[in-house]
Design a protein around this motif. Structure first.
Motif, PDB file in Angstrom:
ATOM      1  N   ARG A 457       0.826  -1.214   0.000  1.00 25.38           N
ATOM      2  CA  ARG A 457       0.000   0.000   0.000  1.00 25.38           C
ATOM      3  C   ARG A 457       0.859   1.263   0.000  1.00 25.38           C
ATOM      4  O   ARG A 457       0.370   2.346  -0.298  1.00 25.38           O
ATOM      5  CB  ARG A 457      -0.935   0.007   1.209  1.00 25.38           C
ATOM      6  N   PHE A 458       2.141   1.117   0.354  1.00 26.10           N
ATOM      7  CA  PHE A 458       3.021   2.280   0.379  1.00 26.10           C
ATOM      8  C   PHE A 458       3.583   2.630  -0.995  1.00 26.10           C
ATOM      9  O   PHE A 458       4.072   3.726  -1.200  1.00 26.10           O
ATOM     10  CB  PHE A 458       4.196   2.021   1.343  1.00 26.10           C
ATOM     11  N   VAL A 459       3.573   1.680  -1.944  1.00 20.93           N
ATOM     12  CA  VAL A 459       4.224   1.900  -3.235  1.00 20.93           C
ATOM     13  C   VAL A 459       3.189   2.198  -4.313  1.00 20.93           C
ATOM     14  O   VAL A 459       1.997   1.952  -4.150  1.00 20.93           O
ATOM     15  CB  VAL A 459       5.075   0.671  -3.644  1.00 20.93           C
ATOM     16  N   ASP A 460       3.678   2.713  -5.420  1.00 22.07           N
ATOM     17  CA  ASP A 460       2.821   3.035  -6.567  1.00 22.07           C
ATOM     18  C   ASP A 460       2.645   1.784  -7.422  1.00 22.07           C
ATOM     19  O   ASP A 460       3.538   1.413  -8.193  1.00 22.07           O
ATOM     20  CB  ASP A 460       3.456   4.168  -7.379  1.00 22.07           C
ATOM     21  N   LEU A 461       1.507   1.125  -7.297  1.00 21.96           N
ATOM     22  CA  LEU A 461       1.273  -0.119  -8.031  1.00 21.96           C
ATOM     23  C   LEU A 461       0.839   0.126  -9.472  1.00 21.96           C
ATOM     24  O   LEU A 461       0.629  -0.828 -10.225  1.00 21.96           O
ATOM     25  CB  LEU A 461       0.223  -0.968  -7.303  1.00 21.96           C
ATOM     26  N   THR A 462       0.705   1.384  -9.861  1.00 15.61           N
ATOM     27  CA  THR A 462       0.455   1.681 -11.272  1.00 15.61           C
ATOM     28  C   THR A 462       1.765   1.803 -12.048  1.00 15.61           C
ATOM     29  O   THR A 462       1.753   1.934 -13.271  1.00 15.61           O
ATOM     30  CB  THR A 462      -0.339   2.993 -11.416  1.00 15.61           C
ATOM     31  N   SER A 463       2.889   1.757 -11.336  1.00 16.01           N
ATOM     32  CA  SER A 463       4.208   1.865 -11.960  1.00 16.01           C
ATOM     33  C   SER A 463       4.630   0.510 -12.520  1.00 16.01           C
ATOM     34  O   SER A 463       4.673  -0.494 -11.789  1.00 16.01           O
ATOM     35  CB  SER A 463       5.235   2.358 -10.934  1.00 16.01           C
ATOM     36  N   SER A 464       4.965   0.473 -13.810  1.00 12.43           N
ATOM     37  CA  SER A 464       5.425  -0.780 -14.423  1.00 12.43           C
ATOM     38  C   SER A 464       6.733  -1.241 -13.793  1.00 12.43           C
ATOM     39  O   SER A 464       7.020  -2.438 -13.737  1.00 12.43           O
ATOM     40  CB  SER A 464       5.601  -0.592 -15.930  1.00 12.43           C
ATOM     41  N   ARG A 465       7.534  -0.294 -13.309  1.00 15.11           N
ATOM     42  CA  ARG A 465       8.782  -0.628 -12.631  1.00 15.11           C
ATOM     43  C   ARG A 465       8.516  -1.499 -11.412  1.00 15.11           C
ATOM     44  O   ARG A 465       9.131  -2.554 -11.215  1.00 15.11           O
ATOM     45  CB  ARG A 465       9.482   0.666 -12.200  1.00 15.11           C
ATOM     46  N   ASN A 466       7.590  -1.064 -10.565  1.00 13.39           N
ATOM     47  CA  ASN A 466       7.281  -1.803  -9.338  1.00 13.39           C
ATOM     48  C   ASN A 466       6.627  -3.147  -9.634  1.00 13.39           C
ATOM     49  O   ASN A 466       6.921  -4.150  -8.980  1.00 13.39           O
ATOM     50  CB  ASN A 466       6.375  -0.967  -8.438  1.00 13.39           C
ATOM     51  N   VAL A 467       5.742  -3.179 -10.616  1.00 11.72           N
ATOM     52  CA  VAL A 467       5.074  -4.432 -10.986  1.00 11.72           C
ATOM     53  C   VAL A 467       6.109  -5.454 -11.455  1.00 11.72           C
ATOM     54  O   VAL A 467       6.043  -6.641 -11.095  1.00 11.72           O
ATOM     55  CB  VAL A 467       4.017  -4.179 -12.081  1.00 11.72           C
ATOM     56  N   PHE A 468       7.088  -4.992 -12.245  1.00 13.87           N
ATOM     57  CA  PHE A 468       8.144  -5.886 -12.729  1.00 13.87           C
ATOM     58  C   PHE A 468       8.954  -6.453 -11.565  1.00 13.87           C
ATOM     59  O   PHE A 468       9.186  -7.663 -11.474  1.00 13.87           O
ATOM     60  CB  PHE A 468       9.062  -5.122 -13.686  1.00 13.87           C
ATOM     61  N   ILE A 469       9.393  -5.578 -10.658  1.00  9.27           N
ATOM     62  CA  ILE A 469      10.231  -6.008  -9.534  1.00  9.27           C
ATOM     63  C   ILE A 469       9.486  -7.010  -8.649  1.00  9.27           C
ATOM     64  O   ILE A 469      10.014  -8.064  -8.285  1.00  9.27           O
ATOM     65  CB  ILE A 469      10.684  -4.793  -8.702  1.00  9.27           C
ATOM     66  N   ILE A 470       8.249  -6.689  -8.317  1.00 13.26           N
ATOM     67  CA  ILE A 470       7.466  -7.552  -7.421  1.00 13.26           C
ATOM     68  C   ILE A 470       7.198  -8.910  -8.069  1.00 13.26           C
ATOM     69  O   ILE A 470       7.390  -9.965  -7.446  1.00 13.26           O
ATOM     70  CB  ILE A 470       6.133  -6.859  -7.041  1.00 13.26           C
ATOM     71  N   GLY A 471       6.788  -8.889  -9.322  1.00  8.66           N
ATOM     72  CA  GLY A 471       6.457 -10.131 -10.006  1.00  8.66           C
ATOM     73  C   GLY A 471       7.655 -11.049 -10.172  1.00  8.66           C
ATOM     74  O   GLY A 471       7.596 -12.248  -9.855  1.00  8.66           O
ATOM     75  N   VAL A 472       8.766 -10.502 -10.663  1.00  4.82           N
ATOM     76  CA  VAL A 472       9.968 -11.316 -10.889  1.00  4.82           C
ATOM     77  C   VAL A 472      10.515 -11.847  -9.571  1.00  4.82           C
ATOM     78  O   VAL A 472      10.889 -13.024  -9.459  1.00  4.82           O
ATOM     79  CB  VAL A 472      11.040 -10.482 -11.617  1.00  4.82           C
ATOM     80  N   SER A 473      10.544 -11.017  -8.537  1.00  2.00           N
ATOM     81  CA  SER A 473      11.101 -11.424  -7.248  1.00  2.00           C
ATOM     82  C   SER A 473      10.284 -12.548  -6.616  1.00  2.00           C
ATOM     83  O   SER A 473      10.843 -13.541  -6.127  1.00  2.00           O
ATOM     84  CB  SER A 473      11.140 -10.223  -6.292  1.00  2.00           C
TER      85      SER A 473
END
Length: 582
Positions: A457-473
């Motif tokens: 909830r603290f991060v911007d989940l509309t950012s493709s950068r964050n989606v990539f990092i979370i998904g791959v990790s």
């Protein structure tokens, strides 16, 4: 005088929520906000109820932490190859609860001095399981009995050696946490580990434990699902339903006072009520012959184990042998220690907010982390096999009950110590059938995963950068341990990790066996190397501000530790230490 009311009676604790959601971005130093919370508290941090009520409220806090702490202790037994040894499992339970009580006392008296409970953490289990996986358990062990006859048993007679390896590596790794707190490195740590890394790390703890839950529940799906249904019913659907509880009290002014008070017991006791119901049902089905020999939900004859168990059991340093240290185990526990430290920092701020205290100053944060390291060292020294950290669920209970008194937490710690030193209780609890435990795991591991996801909830989940990092990790954190598990029984697959150096090979196996370490390492690296703004990464809302309360006298009264203050008065040079106020 007789009363029958929802609002009367000295035992009523008030279950209207003050802070169901612990938001880290709202735990800064807003004086008006703190004052408002303090006014709503029935017992804020500097106000104590009488000792009788303190023990009742302490029992409530103890029951909140009981289910998870019990689960952490029992889930370690299969990896230690003692799942069928009730006496050994009882020792684990007794030792874990004793360590929780001892470290809670240390934290309340000498650490942050906040009303915060120390308990075993799931963060350490994936590492422990990875360390122990290099020596798989056998179905049968050939041993020689006391009469010199050859016989067989289903648990490892040398399980103390397995435990000693966990102890030694935990003790050495805990020194890093002491260094972080002792040298004031908390701020530096938070610069590199943000909410993205924390979310991935915690979520993978629950996801990697799915194999454990599946193994336990598959032994009797009916009993496991009944446990899940009852926990869900009591904790969610009936959590706001008050139940009558008779009470008797006496005071000089009013004399004898008795009546009925109404408490929302289901919200606090959901796990224990559910476990008791299903346990009794298993006993009935066993007694009637419905559960035959071989059914894992069947309750065996525990009378002989209870008779053999001592009434009092006092864990002591080295009870499982001389601790063993190796590189792989140390690195694994080091990662878990760092993760636990970061999680605890957030817990300190949340606890202060809900208890009506100003945000903890830097010296209190450093002192808290330092003594959590001491707590993990003691846990390694005496041997529950897993470290201890601040327990978030009990912080939420402070918001629900409006009770933030330190005396209540001290009473809860006394109950933990009492529970940990009664040997027969440990053996009795160790006899709970594994399908019941499996049902409990289904709920608990799911909640652990959800807690990790909630940090996003603290991060911007509309950012493709964050989606990539979370998904791959997360995906790497799931796949790599699955592949590593094949190495144990597949010689061809094992060739992938053969460098000619056995110590290095073991290090790689331990790291790869822990999805939490794999996922968190990838998330931390990508989060700090892929360009992104602080707001996008969630760092602006995740940063912790120091206390800005104008009444510094209140800060000193809550957070200054009397013993250290006395020593610093005699030796002013101690004021230079990061965990001593200057």
């Amino acid at each position: 005088m007789t009363t029958t009311s929802e609002d009367s009676g000295d035992l009523k604790t008030g279950y209207e929520p003050v802070g169901d959601n612990i938001e880290l971005e709202s735990v800064g130093g807003d004086d008006d906000d703190i004052t408002a919370v303090r006014r709503q508290m029935r017992y804020p941090i500097l106000k104590d109820p009488n000792w009788v009520l303190s023990f009742l409220l302490g029992l409530q806090q103890y029951l909140v932490m009981w289910g998870s702490t019990f689960g952490i202790s029992v889930v370690l037994a299969p990896s230690l190859c003692i799942d069928s040894n009730l006496a050994a499992k009882g020792q684990l339970l007794n030792t874990m609860f004793t360590m929780c009580g001892l470290t809670t006392m240390i934290q309340v008296f000498f650490g942050t001095r906040l009303p915060i409970i120390q308990s075993g953490s799931w963060i350490f289990f994936p590492v422990a399981a990875g360390i122990l996986s290099k020596s798989p358990c056998q179905e049968v062990y050939h041993v020689t009995d006391e009469n010199g006859n050859n016989t067989t048993q289903t648990w490892d007679p040398n399980w103390h050696t397995r435990m000693a390896e966990l102890q030694g590596n935990l003790m050495v790794a805990s020194l890093a946490q002491m260094i972080i707190g002792g040298f004031g490195l908390v701020g530096l740590l938070l610069k590199f580990v943000g909410p993205v890394t924390i979310s991935v790390m915690i979520a993978l703890i629950g996801l990697n434990l799915a194999v454990v839950a599946e193994f336990q529940t598959s032994q009797n799906w009916g009993i496991s699902l009944l446990m899940v249904v009852l926990v869900t019913l009591f904790s969610e659907y009936l959590k706001n339903v008050p139940m009558p509880l008779p009470y008797v009290s006496y005071s000089r002014e009013e004399g004898l006072n008795y009546g009925v008070t109404w408490l929302k017991l289901f919200s606090t006791l959901s796990v224990i009520i559910s476990l008791t119901i299903v346990w009794v049902l298993c006993g009935i089905l066993t007694a009637t012959g419905t559960f035959q020999e071989g059914n894992k939900a069947r309750i065996g004859d525990v009378s002989s184990n209870l008779n053999d168990a001592t009434w009092f059991y006092f864990p002591y340093p080295g009870q499982f042998g001389t601790p063993i240290v190796n590189v792989g185990g140390f690195v694994g526990f080091l990662a878990a220690i760092l993760a636990g430290a970061i999680e605890s920092i957030g817990d300190y701020f949340a606890c202060a907010k809900l208890a009506g205290a100003p945000p903890p100053p830097k010296y209190a944060l450093n002192r808290g982390i330092l003594l959590e390291g001491v707590g993990c060292f003691l846990a390694g020294l005496c041997g529950p096999g897993l470290g201890v950290t601040s327990y978030s669920e009990n912080i939420g209970a402070i918001g629900l009950t409006k009770v933030g008194s330190r005396r209540v937490i001290i009473c809860s710690a006394i109950l933990m110590l009492a529970m940990g030193t009664v040997g027969k209780i440990g053996v009795l609890l160790a006899s709970i059938p594994s399908p019941i435990i499996g049902g409990m795991y289904m709920v608990m591991f799911g909640i652990v995963t959800a807690v990790g996801i909630s940090n996003l909830r603290f991060v911007d989940l509309t950012s493709s950068r964050n989606v990539f990092i979370i998904g791959v990790s997360i995906y790497f954190g799931v796949v790599v341990p699955m592949w590593t598990s094949k190495i144990v029984n597949d010689p061809e697959a094992a060739k992938a990790i053969q460098t000619g150096n056995d110590e290095f090979d073991q290090l790689v196996r331990v790291i790869c066996a822990s999805g939490m370490i794999v996922g968190a390492a990838i998330a931390c690296f990508l989060d700090n190397t892929i360009p992104g703004t602080k707001k996008e990464r969630g760092l602006t809302s995740y940063e912790f501000s120091a206390s800005s309360e104008t009444d510094k006298g209140l800060v000193n009264k809550i957070y200054r530790e009397p013993v250290m203050e006395y020593l610093a008065g005699k030796l002013p040079i101690l004021r230079k230490l990061p965990f001593v106020p200057n």
